[in-house]
Design a protein around this motif. Structure first.
Motif, PDB file in Angstrom:
ATOM      1  N   CYS A   2       0.875  -1.198   0.000  1.00 33.66           N
ATOM      2  CA  CYS A   2       0.000   0.000   0.000  1.00 33.66           C
ATOM      3  C   CYS A   2       0.896   1.227   0.000  1.00 33.66           C
ATOM      4  O   CYS A   2       1.847   1.321   0.807  1.00 33.66           O
ATOM      5  N   VAL A   7       1.202  -1.848   3.889  1.00 33.27           N
ATOM      6  CA  VAL A   7       0.662  -3.194   4.125  1.00 33.27           C
ATOM      7  C   VAL A   7       0.592  -3.933   2.793  1.00 33.27           C
ATOM      8  O   VAL A   7       0.153  -3.357   1.783  1.00 33.27           O
ATOM      9  N   ILE A   9      -0.885  -5.865  -0.124  1.00 35.43           N
ATOM     10  CA  ILE A   9      -2.267  -5.977  -0.619  1.00 35.43           C
ATOM     11  C   ILE A   9      -2.244  -6.601  -2.005  1.00 35.43           C
ATOM     12  O   ILE A   9      -1.223  -6.533  -2.709  1.00 35.43           O
ATOM     13  N   PRO A  10      -3.395  -7.212  -2.427  1.00 41.29           N
ATOM     14  CA  PRO A  10      -3.502  -7.600  -3.835  1.00 41.29           C
ATOM     15  C   PRO A  10      -3.453  -6.346  -4.695  1.00 41.29           C
ATOM     16  O   PRO A  10      -3.988  -5.301  -4.296  1.00 41.29           O
ATOM     17  N   ASN A  12      -4.264  -3.321  -7.018  1.00 43.19           N
ATOM     18  CA  ASN A  12      -5.487  -2.661  -7.495  1.00 43.19           C
ATOM     19  C   ASN A  12      -5.113  -1.342  -8.144  1.00 43.19           C
ATOM     20  O   ASN A  12      -3.984  -0.856  -7.958  1.00 43.19           O
ATOM     21  N   ASN A  15      -3.533   1.318  -5.875  1.00 46.67           N
ATOM     22  CA  ASN A  15      -2.362   0.953  -5.091  1.00 46.67           C
ATOM     23  C   ASN A  15      -2.525   1.289  -3.617  1.00 46.67           C
ATOM     24  O   ASN A  15      -1.569   1.696  -2.945  1.00 46.67           O
ATOM     25  N   CYS A  17      -4.689   0.169   0.227  1.00 40.75           N
ATOM     26  CA  CYS A  17      -5.574  -0.771   0.926  1.00 40.75           C
ATOM     27  C   CYS A  17      -6.929  -0.113   1.154  1.00 40.75           C
ATOM     28  O   CYS A  17      -7.067   1.114   1.049  1.00 40.75           O
ATOM     29  N   VAL A  18      -7.949  -0.929   1.524  1.00 38.47           N
ATOM     30  CA  VAL A  18      -9.321  -0.414   1.678  1.00 38.47           C
ATOM     31  C   VAL A  18      -9.385   0.644   2.769  1.00 38.47           C
ATOM     32  O   VAL A  18     -10.072   1.669   2.641  1.00 38.47           O
TER      33      VAL A  18
END
Length: 488
Positions: A2, A7, A9-10, A12, A15, A17-18
């Motif tokens: 992230c 962290v 993360i997969p 996305n 780039n 995290c949620v």
């Protein structure tokens, strides 16, 4: 990793995290989290702007649609995925809506968020209820009249109006000595009532209107309309004398007949032949006839002897006969003349319920002055001495055993007669004796009277439990509908 917090993360498009994405972007920004709904306590309706009032039960789809319309403009920038109610106390005057929305954020990433919108329910009286409270504000009145001393037809009409819920749009119902007045806020509602009356009771109507005011610039006129509905002056258990022409057209009936029922037509029976006929409103007004007696003139007779007549030959052109009655010939004596030997011979249609020793109510035609244009021209040999109307039972015992009740219209009463209670008891007894009338009336079980077994076959006719409805008491709360349960 992230790009904000590091962290793993997969991958996305953002780039992030949620957690970091939500911290940076709030997709519910601009959507109001509080709103107001206007609710009329009197008619239990909600205001749908600009001026429409709609009926919505709690937790209903209609109420959900109304709440969403309040924030429709704000929801145009996001995609609404789901909406539903969150349970609140029914008396709290709060409605909570749980919404799930999606929106495309940084570099094409789609973010989904759940939030709650709270609506405050505020009381506001609608225009219709304002008019009802004013009481004198009406645009149309339906005046229902019947020129008789007995109100049986009005009691029957009252139950029909209650069953079909036609009293809901009335501003006021006023009772006077010979009828009822129904007040309405629009001419269309009054016309609907007139149409209903003409379908349910034999009647004729007239209408008129009075100009209250008008605007010459906008060509707007304000009228008050009056509808006059006259019900035929014939009630159940009346003895009538038909004109010779009408009696012939009904299948060569006897001119002296008994009215056994009044529904959308007058149902007549010839007590000497069991021949039956129906006279609708249009036929009555073309060939009018009157009642020979009033209910107060009923006299009590005792059956001395009775013989059932098996079959009587039909005359030329005779109409249909009743299957529910039995023809009989009886010797009767007035209970007031039991110390004399004066007896009367008569034919009756009540052979199926009468036995020697029974008390029966009837009219004495032999010792009365008939003031009727058709009866005075009849051959005296064709006029029976006595016409029996109905079997007599102990009224006190019937009232004590009556385990059912009827609902009444809320109305303003003026000029009440002391005779009304007796007439209402007559109507209740007619319901017990006539199954055809009962089908059109909602009868409710009276929980205050204990249920007795129906083993008394010789007693008066009674209404079975299967024909009664349970009297439901639905408590209405402050926020709508019928006190519906809130669901999570």
């Amino acid at each position: 990793l992230c790009c904000q917090c590091g962290v793993p993360i997969p991958p996305n498009p953002a780039n992030m995290c949620v957690g970091c994405l939500r911290a940076q972007v709030d997709i519910t920004e601009g959507i109001p989290k509080q709103g107001t709904l206007h609710f009329c306590k009197q008619c239990q309706r909600y205001l749908q702007p600009p001026g429409t009032w709609i009926q919505c039960a709690l937790e209903s789809r209609e109420l959900l649609a109304l709440c969403l319309k309040k924030i429709k403009a704000s929801l145009s920038k996001v995609r609404l995925i789901d909406a539903g109610f969150v349970w609140t106390e029914p008396h709290s005057k709060r409605l909570k809506l749980k919404l799930t929305v999606q929106k495309e954020v940084i570099n094409g990433a789609v973010l989904q968020q759940v939030f709650v919108v709270e609506y405050i329910v505020q009381s506001q009286m609608c225009e219709d209820c304002h008019r009802i409270e004013a009481k004198d504000f009406w645009k149309a009145v339906v005046q229902v009249r019947q020129k008789t001393l007995h109100k049986k037809t009005f009691y029957y009409l009252e139950q029909l109006i209650l069953k079909h819920r036609l009293h809901q749009n009335t501003l006021r119902i006023k009772e006077i000595h010979d009828g009822l007045d129904f007040y309405y806020s629009s001419k269309q509602q009054a016309q609907k009532m007139v149409d209903f009356l003409q379908c349910t009771v034999p009647s004729r109507s007239k209408s008129s209107q009075r100009l209250i005011s008008h605007d010459i610039h906008s060509n707007v006129y304000n009228y008050k309309s009056t509808f006059s509905v006259e019900i035929v002056p014939i009630c159940k258990d009346n003895v009538v004398c038909l004109s010779p022409k009408l009696a012939q057209s009904l299948g060569n009936m006897s001119q002296i007949c008994v009215c056994i029922r009044v529904t959308s037509a007058i149902h007549l029976i010839d007590p000497s032949t069991l021949q039956i006929a129906e006279v609708d409103g249009n036929t009555y007004w073309r060939h009018p006839f009157n009642s020979l007696f009033e209910p107060k003139q009923l006299e009590e007779f005792i059956i001395m002897d009775i013989n059932r007549v098996q079959e009587k030959k039909k005359g030329a052109g005779a109409g249909a006969r009743s299957n529910k009655h039995t023809l009989a010939e009886a010797w009767v004596q007035k209970t007031s003349e039991l110390n004399t030997d004066h007896q009367y011979f008569c034919s009756t249609h009540l052979g199926h319920i009468l036995n020697p020793g029974d008390l029966v109510l009837g009219f004495d035609l032999a010792n009365c002055n008939l003031n009727d244009e058709f009866a005075n021209k009849m051959n005296p040999h064709n006029i029976p001495d006595v016409v029996l109307i109905k079997k007599s039972y102990d009224r006190t015992k019937r009232q004590r055993r009556r385990n059912w009740k009827l609902k009444e219209l809320e109305r303003d009463r003026e000029g009440m007669d002391t005779d009304d209670e007796r007439q209402y008891q007559d109507f209740l007894e007619d319901l017990e004796e006539d199954e055809a009338i009962r089908k059109n009336v909602n009868i409710y079980r009276n929980a205050d009277v204990p249920v007795e077994s129906d083993t008394d076959d010789d007693g008066p006719p009674r209404i079975s439990l299967a024909e009664m409805l349970e009297d439901l008491h639905i408590s209405e709360d402050a926020t709508g509908g019928e006190g519906a349960n809130m669901m999570t």
